[in-house]
Design an enzyme around this catalytic site. Structure first.
Site, mmCIF file in Angstrom:
data_model
loop_
_atom_site.group_PDB
_atom_site.id
_atom_site.type_symbol
_atom_site.label_atom_id
_atom_site.label_comp_id
_atom_site.label_asym_id
_atom_site.label_seq_id
_atom_site.Cartn_x
_atom_site.Cartn_y
_atom_site.Cartn_z
ATOM 1 N N ARG A 200 11.404 -5.683 4.906
ATOM 2 C CA ARG A 200 11.092 -4.257 4.742
ATOM 3 C C ARG A 200 12.077 -3.373 5.494
ATOM 4 O O ARG A 200 12.412 -3.629 6.636
ATOM 5 C CB ARG A 200 9.670 -3.985 5.249
ATOM 6 C CG ARG A 200 9.391 -2.492 5.407
ATOM 7 C CD ARG A 200 7.941 -2.143 5.351
ATOM 8 N NE ARG A 200 7.142 -2.745 6.401
ATOM 9 C CZ ARG A 200 5.812 -2.676 6.428
ATOM 10 N NH1 ARG A 200 5.149 -2.060 5.456
ATOM 11 N NH2 ARG A 200 5.142 -3.232 7.408
ATOM 12 N N ARG B 45 -9.662 0.786 8.532
ATOM 13 C CA ARG B 45 -9.262 -0.582 8.812
ATOM 14 C C ARG B 45 -10.400 -1.389 9.420
ATOM 15 O O ARG B 45 -10.196 -2.521 9.841
ATOM 16 C CB ARG B 45 -8.102 -0.577 9.808
ATOM 17 C CG ARG B 45 -6.730 -0.784 9.172
ATOM 18 C CD ARG B 45 -5.708 -0.631 10.287
ATOM 19 N NE ARG B 45 -4.475 -1.337 10.047
ATOM 20 C CZ ARG B 45 -3.409 -0.810 9.444
ATOM 21 N NH1 ARG B 45 -3.458 0.395 8.945
ATOM 22 N NH2 ARG B 45 -2.303 -1.510 9.338
ATOM 23 N N LYS C 88 0.832 -1.211 0.000
ATOM 24 C CA LYS C 88 0.000 0.000 0.000
ATOM 25 C C LYS C 88 0.865 1.261 0.000
ATOM 26 O O LYS C 88 0.658 2.167 -0.795
ATOM 27 C CB LYS C 88 -0.917 0.022 1.234
ATOM 28 C CG LYS C 88 -1.859 -1.162 1.345
ATOM 29 C CD LYS C 88 -2.735 -1.052 2.592
ATOM 30 C CE LYS C 88 -1.971 -1.090 3.917
ATOM 31 N NZ LYS C 88 -1.261 -2.362 4.174
ATOM 32 N N ARG D 142 11.115 -1.656 11.063
ATOM 33 C CA ARG D 142 10.084 -1.320 12.033
ATOM 34 C C ARG D 142 10.008 -2.377 13.124
ATOM 35 O O ARG D 142 10.059 -3.563 12.842
ATOM 36 C CB ARG D 142 8.724 -1.212 11.330
ATOM 37 C CG ARG D 142 8.449 0.190 10.815
ATOM 38 C CD ARG D 142 7.276 0.230 9.889
ATOM 39 N NE ARG D 142 6.085 -0.423 10.431
ATOM 40 C CZ ARG D 142 4.945 -0.515 9.775
ATOM 41 N NH1 ARG D 142 4.825 0.008 8.558
ATOM 42 N NH2 ARG D 142 3.908 -1.114 10.309
ATOM 43 N N ARG E 260 -1.056 -8.889 13.438
ATOM 44 C CA ARG E 260 -1.605 -7.909 12.498
ATOM 45 C C ARG E 260 -2.380 -8.597 11.380
ATOM 46 O O ARG E 260 -3.409 -8.093 10.924
ATOM 47 C CB ARG E 260 -0.483 -7.027 11.940
ATOM 48 C CG ARG E 260 -0.060 -5.954 12.940
ATOM 49 C CD ARG E 260 1.354 -5.455 12.729
ATOM 50 N NE ARG E 260 1.564 -4.838 11.434
ATOM 51 C CZ ARG E 260 2.745 -4.751 10.832
ATOM 52 N NH1 ARG E 260 3.826 -5.255 11.409
ATOM 53 N NH2 ARG E 260 2.855 -4.166 9.671
HETATM 54 P P1 ADP Z 1 1.179 -1.770 7.569
HETATM 55 O O1 ADP Z 1 1.434 -0.802 6.447
HETATM 56 O O2 ADP Z 1 2.279 -2.745 7.757
HETATM 57 O O3 ADP Z 1 -0.168 -2.409 7.486
HETATM 58 P P2 ADP Z 1 0.684 0.579 9.152
HETATM 59 O O4 ADP Z 1 1.866 1.461 9.060
HETATM 60 O O5 ADP Z 1 -0.487 0.914 8.295
HETATM 61 O O6 ADP Z 1 1.171 -0.915 8.891
HETATM 62 O O7 ADP Z 1 0.158 0.489 10.651
HETATM 63 C C1 ADP Z 1 1.026 0.225 11.721
HETATM 64 C C2 ADP Z 1 0.225 0.153 13.027
HETATM 65 O O8 ADP Z 1 -0.418 1.417 13.275
HETATM 66 C C3 ADP Z 1 -0.926 -0.849 13.027
HETATM 67 O O9 ADP Z 1 -0.492 -2.152 13.366
HETATM 68 C C4 ADP Z 1 -1.856 -0.244 14.081
HETATM 69 O O10 ADP Z 1 -1.369 -0.496 15.380
HETATM 70 C C5 ADP Z 1 -1.709 1.239 13.826
HETATM 71 N N1 ADP Z 1 -2.702 1.735 12.847
HETATM 72 C C6 ADP Z 1 -2.450 2.195 11.589
HETATM 73 N N2 ADP Z 1 -3.584 2.567 10.973
HETATM 74 C C7 ADP Z 1 -4.595 2.349 11.853
HETATM 75 C C8 ADP Z 1 -6.008 2.518 11.829
HETATM 76 N N3 ADP Z 1 -6.625 2.988 10.723
HETATM 77 N N4 ADP Z 1 -6.710 2.172 12.925
HETATM 78 C C9 ADP Z 1 -6.116 1.702 14.032
HETATM 79 N N5 ADP Z 1 -4.791 1.506 14.128
HETATM 80 C C10 ADP Z 1 -4.025 1.819 13.061
HETATM 81 P P1 ADP Z 2 2.224 -1.853 3.210
HETATM 82 O O1 ADP Z 2 2.220 -0.345 3.188
HETATM 83 O O2 ADP Z 2 1.017 -2.431 2.547
HETATM 84 O O3 ADP Z 2 2.441 -2.411 4.567
HETATM 85 P P2 ADP Z 2 4.820 -1.618 1.873
HETATM 86 O O4 ADP Z 2 4.556 -0.714 0.722
HETATM 87 O O5 ADP Z 2 5.510 -1.055 3.054
HETATM 88 O O6 ADP Z 2 3.460 -2.354 2.320
HETATM 89 O O7 ADP Z 2 5.633 -2.871 1.323
HETATM 90 C C1 ADP Z 2 6.121 -3.903 2.199
HETATM 91 C C2 ADP Z 2 7.512 -4.354 1.737
HETATM 92 O O8 ADP Z 2 7.395 -5.017 0.464
HETATM 93 C C3 ADP Z 2 8.519 -3.220 1.546
HETATM 94 O O9 ADP Z 2 9.782 -3.706 1.919
HETATM 95 C C4 ADP Z 2 8.467 -2.954 0.037
HETATM 96 O O10 ADP Z 2 9.731 -2.470 -0.443
HETATM 97 C C5 ADP Z 2 8.177 -4.336 -0.519
HETATM 98 N N1 ADP Z 2 7.346 -4.300 -1.738
HETATM 99 C C6 ADP Z 2 6.334 -3.454 -2.035
HETATM 100 N N2 ADP Z 2 5.791 -3.737 -3.234
HETATM 101 C C7 ADP Z 2 6.475 -4.816 -3.699
HETATM 102 C C8 ADP Z 2 6.400 -5.609 -4.911
HETATM 103 N N3 ADP Z 2 5.494 -5.345 -5.866
HETATM 104 N N4 ADP Z 2 7.273 -6.632 -5.039
HETATM 105 C C9 ADP Z 2 8.179 -6.898 -4.074
HETATM 106 N N5 ADP Z 2 8.306 -6.206 -2.929
HETATM 107 C C10 ADP Z 2 7.473 -5.169 -2.742
#
Ligand code: ADP
Ligand code: ADP
Ligand code: ZN
Length: 233
Positions: free
Chosen positions: A126, A86, A11, A159, A170
Site C-alpha cells: 500500500r 470498530r 474499505k 504508512r 491490527r
Molecule cells: P486500516 O484502513 O488499515 O484498517 P485505518 O486507517 O482505518 O486502518 O486505522 C488506522 C489506525 O487508526 C488503527 O490501527 C487505530 O489505531 C486507529 N483507528 C482508526 N479507526 C479507529 C476506531 N474507529 N477506533 C479506534 N481506533 C481507530
Molecule cells: P483499507 O482501507 O480497508 O485498509 P485500502 O483501500 O487502503 O484498504 O486498500 C489496501 C491496499 O490494497 C491499497 O494499496 C489498495 O491500493 C489495494 N487494493 C484495494 N482494493 C484492491 C483490489 N480490489 N485489488 C487489489 N488491490 C487492492
C-alpha cells in the site's frame, strides 16, 4: 452507510469510489486521526502511540471526532463511514449519535471479505498520497510515475503502521473486537457480505448492487439490447 472489513480489505478504495457516485462524503476515522496526529492537536498527541502499535484508540478520543464530523453540513444527506465503528461499543455509540442528530439509523453495512494472505499482500504494497489521500498499490494499482500521485502530483508514502508486526496486531484486534460487528449488524438485517477479491471495479459493482434502492446511482452501463421497435419507426 458503513464499510466494514479487516485492515487492507479495500474499505478506503471503495469509499473513495463510492463517494463520487453517491455524492456523500467518506468519513474515515483513520484519516481523521492521522490528520490530528500530523497537526499535533491534543487529540492527535494522545492517539499517536495507540496507532503506532496498531491498537485501537480509546473511544473517548474517537467518538467526539466522529460525532463532530457527522454533524458537519456536508454529511447531512448521508455519509460513508470507513473504519468506524470498530467495536460493538462504538456501534452502539453511533446508533445513539444518529438517533440524537437525525432520528434515523444506518441504511446499510457493507462488509468486505478478503482472505488473510491477500490482506497481507495488499497492506505490504500500500502507498498513500500525502496530499490528497489517494490509494495505490506497488503491484496491483501502481501510479504512472513511481512515488508520485497520478491525481495531484503529491508524494506517495508507506504508512508506518503498515509494518509486518503492527499489521499482525491490527488483524488480531480485528478478529477479537471488530468481527463481532458482523453478528451485531447481521441481526438488524442491514448487513451485506461482499466478496472483496478481484479488481477494485469488480468489487465496486458488487457493492453497488448491494446498495440498490439506497443510493441515487446513475444507470449502470447499458448492455446492447436488440431493438424491440419494428424497423422503420
Ligand atoms: P486500516 O484502513 O488499515 O484498517 P485505518 O486507517 O482505518 O486502518 O486505522 C488506522 C489506525 O487508526 C488503527 O490501527 C487505530 O489505531 C486507529 N483507528 C482508526 N479507526 C479507529 C476506531 N474507529 N477506533 C479506534 N481506533 C481507530
Ligand atoms: P483499507 O482501507 O480497508 O485498509 P485500502 O483501500 O487502503 O484498504 O486498500 C489496501 C491496499 O490494497 C491499497 O494499496 C489498495 O491500493 C489495494 N487494493 C484495494 N482494493 C484492491 C483490489 N480490489 N485489488 C487489489 N488491490 C487492492
Ligand atoms: Zn494525490
Amino acid at each position: 452507510m458503513v464499510l466494514l472489513g479487516p485492515p487492507g480489505a479495500g474499505k478506503g478504495t471503495q469509499a473513495r469510489m463510492l463517494r463520487e457516485v453517491a455524492n456523500v462524503p467518506q468519513v474515515a476515522s483513520g484519516d481523521l486521526l492521522r490528520a490530528a496526529v500530523r497537526t499535533k492537536t491534543p487529540l492527535g498527541v494522545a492517539a499517536a502511540g495507540y496507532m503506532d502499535r496498531g491498537d485501537l484508540v480509546p473511544d473517548e478520543l474517537v467518538l467526539n471526532l466522529i460525532e463532530e464530523r457527522l454533524n458537519a453540513p456536508d454529511a447531512q444527506a448521508g455519509f460513508i463511514l470507513d473504519g468506524f465503528p470498530r467495536s460493538v461499543k462504538q456501534a452502539e455509540a453511533l446508533r445513539a449519535i444518529l438517533v440524537r442528530s437525525r432520528g434515523a439509523g444506518l441504511d446499510r453495512v457493507i462488509a468486505l471479505t478478503v482472505p488473510d494472505e491477500e490482506i497481507v499482500r495488499r497492506i505490504s504494497g500500500r502507498r498513500t498520497c500525502r496530499k490528497c489521500g489517494a490509494m495505490y498499490h506497488v503491484t496491483f494499482e501502481p501510479p504512472r510515475v513511481n512515488g508520485v500521485c497520478d491525481k495531484c502530483g503529491g508524494e506517495l508514502y508507506q504508512r508506518e503502521d503498515d509494518s509486518e508486526e503492527t499489521v499482525r496486531n491490527r488483524l488480531k484486534i480485528y478478529d477479537s473486537t471488530t468481527r463481532p460487528l458482523l453478528d451485531y449488524y447481521g441481526k438488524s438485517g442491514i448487513l451485506a457480505l461482499i466478496d472483496g477479491t478481484g479488481k477494485p471495479e469488480q468489487v465496486e459493482s458488487r457493492v453497488q448492487t448491494a446498495l440498490a434502492g439506497i443510493l441515487p446511482l446513475p444507470p449502470r452501463k447499458k448492455v446492447q439490447k436488440p431493438s424491440v421497435r419494428p424497423a422503420g419507426k
